[in-house]
Scaffold this motif. Structure first.
Motif, PDB file in Angstrom:
ATOM      1  N   ILE A 145       0.922  -1.381  -0.026  1.00  0.00           N
ATOM      2  CA  ILE A 145      -0.046  -0.258  -0.152  1.00  0.00           C
ATOM      3  C   ILE A 145       0.833   1.408  -0.107  1.00  0.00           C
ATOM      4  CG2 ILE A 145      -1.567   1.521   1.240  1.00  0.00           C
ATOM      5  CD1 ILE A 145      -2.766  -1.554   2.449  1.00  0.00           C
ATOM      6  N   SER A 146       1.943   1.342   0.748  1.00  0.00           N
ATOM      7  CA  SER A 146       2.772   2.592   0.858  1.00  0.00           C
ATOM      8  C   SER A 146       3.717   2.815  -0.572  1.00  0.00           C
ATOM      9  CB  SER A 146       3.958   2.217   1.985  1.00  0.00           C
ATOM     10  OG  SER A 146       4.742   3.163   1.989  1.00  0.00           O
ATOM     11  N   LYS A 147       4.052   1.515  -1.263  1.00  0.00           N
ATOM     12  CA  LYS A 147       4.551   1.817  -2.483  1.00  0.00           C
ATOM     13  C   LYS A 147       3.666   2.350  -3.479  1.00  0.00           C
ATOM     14  CE  LYS A 147       8.447  -1.703  -2.211  1.00  0.00           C
ATOM     15  NZ  LYS A 147       8.808  -3.060  -2.614  1.00  0.00           N
ATOM     16  N   ALA A 148       2.470   1.664  -3.481  1.00  0.00           N
ATOM     17  CA  ALA A 148       1.516   2.188  -4.275  1.00  0.00           C
ATOM     18  C   ALA A 148       1.076   3.666  -4.295  1.00  0.00           C
ATOM     19  CB  ALA A 148       0.107   1.219  -4.407  1.00  0.00           C
ATOM     20  N   ALA A 149       0.915   3.905  -3.087  1.00  0.00           N
ATOM     21  CA  ALA A 149       0.554   5.345  -2.792  1.00  0.00           C
ATOM     22  C   ALA A 149       1.636   6.375  -3.080  1.00  0.00           C
ATOM     23  CB  ALA A 149       0.378   5.794  -1.257  1.00  0.00           C
ATOM     24  N   ARG A 150       2.953   5.830  -2.974  1.00  0.00           N
ATOM     25  CA  ARG A 150       4.011   6.748  -3.347  1.00  0.00           C
ATOM     26  C   ARG A 150       3.955   6.988  -4.991  1.00  0.00           C
ATOM     27  NH1 ARG A 150       6.916   4.169   1.028  1.00  0.00           N
ATOM     28  NH2 ARG A 150       8.145   3.002  -0.866  1.00  0.00           N
ATOM     29  N   ARG A 151       3.981   5.891  -5.599  1.00  0.00           N
ATOM     30  CA  ARG A 151       3.943   5.838  -6.926  1.00  0.00           C
ATOM     31  C   ARG A 151       2.785   6.354  -7.679  1.00  0.00           C
ATOM     32  NH1 ARG A 151       6.570   3.417 -11.387  1.00  0.00           N
ATOM     33  NH2 ARG A 151       5.376   3.924 -13.439  1.00  0.00           N
ATOM     34  N   LEU A 152       1.721   5.935  -7.437  1.00  0.00           N
ATOM     35  CA  LEU A 152       0.270   6.603  -8.114  1.00  0.00           C
ATOM     36  C   LEU A 152      -0.194   7.994  -7.801  1.00  0.00           C
ATOM     37  CD1 LEU A 152      -1.621   3.335  -8.155  1.00  0.00           C
ATOM     38  CD2 LEU A 152      -0.239   4.089  -9.949  1.00  0.00           C
ATOM     39  N   MET A 153      -0.181   8.079  -6.373  1.00  0.00           N
ATOM     40  CA  MET A 153      -0.806   9.255  -5.991  1.00  0.00           C
ATOM     41  C   MET A 153      -0.356  10.755  -6.140  1.00  0.00           C
ATOM     42  SD  MET A 153      -3.294   8.008  -4.426  1.00  0.00           S
ATOM     43  CE  MET A 153      -4.194   9.652  -4.295  1.00  0.00           C
ATOM     44  N   PRO A 154       1.003  10.898  -6.536  1.00  0.00           N
ATOM     45  CA  PRO A 154       1.508  12.404  -6.988  1.00  0.00           C
ATOM     46  C   PRO A 154       0.752  12.499  -8.404  1.00  0.00           C
ATOM     47  CG  PRO A 154       3.193  11.219  -6.007  1.00  0.00           C
ATOM     48  CD  PRO A 154       2.081  10.284  -6.124  1.00  0.00           C
ATOM     49  N   MET A 155       0.811  11.676  -9.176  1.00  0.00           N
ATOM     50  CA  MET A 155       0.467  11.704 -10.849  1.00  0.00           C
ATOM     51  C   MET A 155      -1.062  12.111 -10.737  1.00  0.00           C
ATOM     52  SD  MET A 155       1.472  11.896 -13.878  1.00  0.00           S
ATOM     53  CE  MET A 155       0.395  13.373 -14.085  1.00  0.00           C
ATOM     54  N   LEU A 156      -1.829  11.399  -9.696  1.00  0.00           N
ATOM     55  CA  LEU A 156      -3.214  11.560  -9.863  1.00  0.00           C
ATOM     56  C   LEU A 156      -3.696  12.918  -9.222  1.00  0.00           C
ATOM     57  CD1 LEU A 156      -4.423   8.065  -8.297  1.00  0.00           C
ATOM     58  CD2 LEU A 156      -4.408   9.068 -10.721  1.00  0.00           C
ATOM     59  N   VAL A 157      -2.865  13.217  -8.031  1.00  0.00           N
ATOM     60  CA  VAL A 157      -3.138  14.570  -7.612  1.00  0.00           C
ATOM     61  C   VAL A 157      -2.727  15.796  -8.738  1.00  0.00           C
ATOM     62  CG1 VAL A 157      -2.237  16.466  -6.066  1.00  0.00           C
ATOM     63  CG2 VAL A 157      -2.597  14.014  -5.317  1.00  0.00           C
ATOM     64  N   PHE A 182       6.966  -2.167  -9.675  1.00  0.00           N
ATOM     65  CA  PHE A 182       7.637  -1.528  -8.595  1.00  0.00           C
ATOM     66  C   PHE A 182       6.970  -2.365  -7.140  1.00  0.00           C
ATOM     67  CE2 PHE A 182       3.267   0.746  -9.153  1.00  0.00           C
ATOM     68  CZ  PHE A 182       2.833   0.657  -7.780  1.00  0.00           C
ATOM     69  N   LEU A 183       6.252  -3.470  -7.352  1.00  0.00           N
ATOM     70  CA  LEU A 183       6.000  -4.539  -6.358  1.00  0.00           C
ATOM     71  C   LEU A 183       6.496  -5.503  -6.490  1.00  0.00           C
ATOM     72  CD1 LEU A 183       2.072  -3.703  -6.017  1.00  0.00           C
ATOM     73  CD2 LEU A 183       3.894  -2.726  -4.368  1.00  0.00           C
ATOM     74  N   ASN A 184       6.960  -6.184  -5.327  1.00  0.00           N
ATOM     75  CA  ASN A 184       7.525  -7.616  -5.630  1.00  0.00           C
ATOM     76  C   ASN A 184       6.591  -8.534  -5.495  1.00  0.00           C
ATOM     77  OD1 ASN A 184       6.806  -8.252  -2.655  1.00  0.00           O
ATOM     78  ND2 ASN A 184       8.742  -7.273  -2.087  1.00  0.00           N
ATOM     79  N   SER A 185       6.691  -9.879  -5.800  1.00  0.00           N
ATOM     80  CA  SER A 185       5.668 -11.099  -5.977  1.00  0.00           C
ATOM     81  C   SER A 185       4.750 -10.985  -4.720  1.00  0.00           C
ATOM     82  CB  SER A 185       6.394 -12.335  -6.417  1.00  0.00           C
ATOM     83  OG  SER A 185       7.309 -12.668  -5.305  1.00  0.00           O
ATOM     84  N   GLU A 186       5.622 -10.927  -3.651  1.00  0.00           N
ATOM     85  CA  GLU A 186       4.904 -11.163  -2.385  1.00  0.00           C
ATOM     86  C   GLU A 186       3.775  -9.847  -2.172  1.00  0.00           C
ATOM     87  OE1 GLU A 186       7.259 -11.853   0.771  1.00  0.00           O
ATOM     88  OE2 GLU A 186       7.604 -13.680   0.512  1.00  0.00           O
ATOM     89  N   GLU A 187       4.293  -8.746  -2.356  1.00  0.00           N
ATOM     90  CA  GLU A 187       3.406  -7.530  -2.014  1.00  0.00           C
ATOM     91  C   GLU A 187       2.404  -7.686  -3.214  1.00  0.00           C
ATOM     92  OE1 GLU A 187       6.989  -4.449  -0.652  1.00  0.00           O
ATOM     93  OE2 GLU A 187       6.363  -5.021  -3.012  1.00  0.00           O
ATOM     94  N   LYS A 188       2.802  -7.994  -4.676  1.00  0.00           N
ATOM     95  CA  LYS A 188       1.360  -7.945  -5.487  1.00  0.00           C
ATOM     96  C   LYS A 188       0.298  -9.266  -5.064  1.00  0.00           C
ATOM     97  CE  LYS A 188       4.138  -7.144  -9.785  1.00  0.00           C
ATOM     98  NZ  LYS A 188       4.470  -7.825 -10.959  1.00  0.00           N
TER      99      LYS A 188
END
Length: 448
Positions: free
Chosen positions: A21-33, A218-224
């Motif tokens: 969740i932390s990685k997804a937020a850092r990657r996606l949220m700036p562009m969406l904002v 940007f996510l490893n297999s366990e995170e996915k």
């Protein structure tokens, strides 16, 4: 505690899921904002050009109000089709397309010749931007579990105060320097430059956004796996308890219930936003320009904090209901207060009430969206979220027309009666938000 609920809470507590969740937020949220910053700027910068359009191109107050509001007619008509297409082709392509096309239309406002071209371009702006906001809401619901979704919505909503903090001084500055460009007026430069910003944002979105956790490098297999597992579990609950399919979503009573709430919210938001430059100008005696733009940035600066911290705190059903009810009441009271301050020539109190109103309606938006995304999935989500946003956003069409009509009917010299009229609907939304305690949803067990 049911087996489903226990399993869900165990999944949400796993460190690997928190990492995803932390990685997804850092990657996606700036562009969406960034996308929403530019979209909100391009739909509201028209307030800076109101007086100039009247003086230079003969756009009357009534035509301006029609143009300001007709944006939402085009927006409403194409909202659901846009959402369904996003579901089909993916957010990466569709959100980029939306930004590029609305940027082109926004830049064309520099070439407005009169009332007809102004109203047509406002309608086309709504058509081309249709689907951005509900598309992002649906996109976030595919990436983030319900427990943290209000927080993600709140981060996305930060685009509104950032847009006004950065955009209002930018618009005022562009108007000031644009008047020095030979053969052009300041408002023309403002529209053209800010339209190009949307085109650039759309191109960037194509490279930064990813269509779902499964394709996230940007996510490893366990995170996915952890993220897909919890989202699949929530979707299963939605399928069991919510409407299935497009028609079922559009007939669903809860979808229409939240459409009314969102409509009331949008009347307040756009009733304030569209006329904010003129209202602050009237309160302070300053001409619309850089100085007024800087003053308008103040309410949105404080709105950043209310939006973020309330979004973070609203992590249970009870808290969301409480925050939603109180924030709607606060919105209505503060809109009333700003009207009173304008009538009684109290600029400091007026700015305080405007600031509190902005803080309230910004923070309540993410709370409202947490409800439909908790029971809608798949094509039902595309249709239901699109319906709520499209019809709810008609509040943006009604607000300027209602405000102008009430002022003309009452012959209000300060325009305060129109503002009072806008402040009524948030109280309706507050009562409806409080009444959501009667709704029972299996997905709510994941929050408590």
């Amino acid at each position: 505690m049911s087996e489903t609920t226990a399993t869900s809470k165990e999944l949400l507590a796993r460190p690997v899921l928190k990492s995803a969740i932390s990685k997804a937020a850092r990657r996606l949220m700036p562009m969406l904002v960034i996308l929403y910053v530019v979209s909100f700027l391009d739909r509201t910068n028209v307030g800076f050009a109101e007086a100039a359009l009247g003086a230079d191109k003969g756009v009357s107050a009534a035509a301006f109000a029609l143009g300001a509001g007709i944006f939402f007619i085009g927006y409403a008509l194409f909202e659901i089709p846009s959402n369904l297409l996003l579901k089909k082709v993916g957010a990466k392509i569709w959100l980029a397309r939306i930004a590029i096309t609305w940027g082109i239309v926004s830049a064309c406002f520099a070439f407005v010749q009169g009332e007809t071209s102004f109203v047509i371009l406002r309608f086309l702006l709504g058509v081309t931007e249709a689907g951005l906001f509900p598309g992002v809401i649906m996109y976030l619901a595919e990436w983030f579990p319900n427990k943290v979704r209000v927080q993600m919505f709140a981060i996305f909503y930060l685009a509104q105060p950032f847009s006004q903090m950065i955009g209002n001084p930018l618009s005022g500055w562009l108007i000031n320097i644009g008047d020095q460009v030979p053969g052009l007026r300041g408002w023309q430069v403002m529209f053209f430059v800010e339209g190009l910003l949307a085109v650039l944002a759309g191109i960037a979105a194509f490279f930064f956004l990813i269509n779902g956790p499964a394709k996230a490098k940007f996510l490893n297999s366990e995170e996915k796996y952890a993220l897909k597992e919890v989202m699949a579990l929530e979707d299963t609950i939605k399928d069991e308890t919510g409407p299935r399919g497009i028609l079922a979503a559009m007939r669903n009573g809860r979808v229409w219930y939240f459409t009314v709430i969102y409509f009331c919210l949008q009347v307040a938001v756009y009733g304030v936003t569209f006329f904010l430059p003129q209202q602050v100008s009237s309160l302070t005696g300053q001409k619309v320009g850089l100085a007024v733009g800087l003053l308008i940035a103040v309410p949105w600066f404080f709105g950043i904090f209310s939006c973020y911290f309330i979004g973070k705190a609203a992590d249970t059903v009870a808290k969301r209901r409480k925050f939603g009810t109180v924030l709607f009441i606060s919105t209505g009271l503060c809109i009333f207060g700003s009207a009173w301050a304008g009538t009684n020539h109290q600029p400091v109190l007026g700015m305080i009430f405007i600031t509190l109103a902005v803080c309230s309606f910004l923070a309540v938006g993410p709370v409202v969206w947490s409800y439909p995304t908790a029971f809608l999935a798949g094509s039902a989500a595309a249709a239901g979220i699109g319906l709520i946003n499209s019809l709810g956003n008609l509040g943006g069409f009604v607000a300027p027309i209602l405000r102008t009509a009430v002022n003309e009917a009452t012959q209000s010299p300060t325009g305060s009666m129109g503002v009072y009229a806008l402040g009524v609907l948030p109280f309706v939304a507050a009562a409806m938000m409080f009444a959501t305690r009667r709704f029972k949803n299996k997905a709510d067990d994941l929050l408590d």
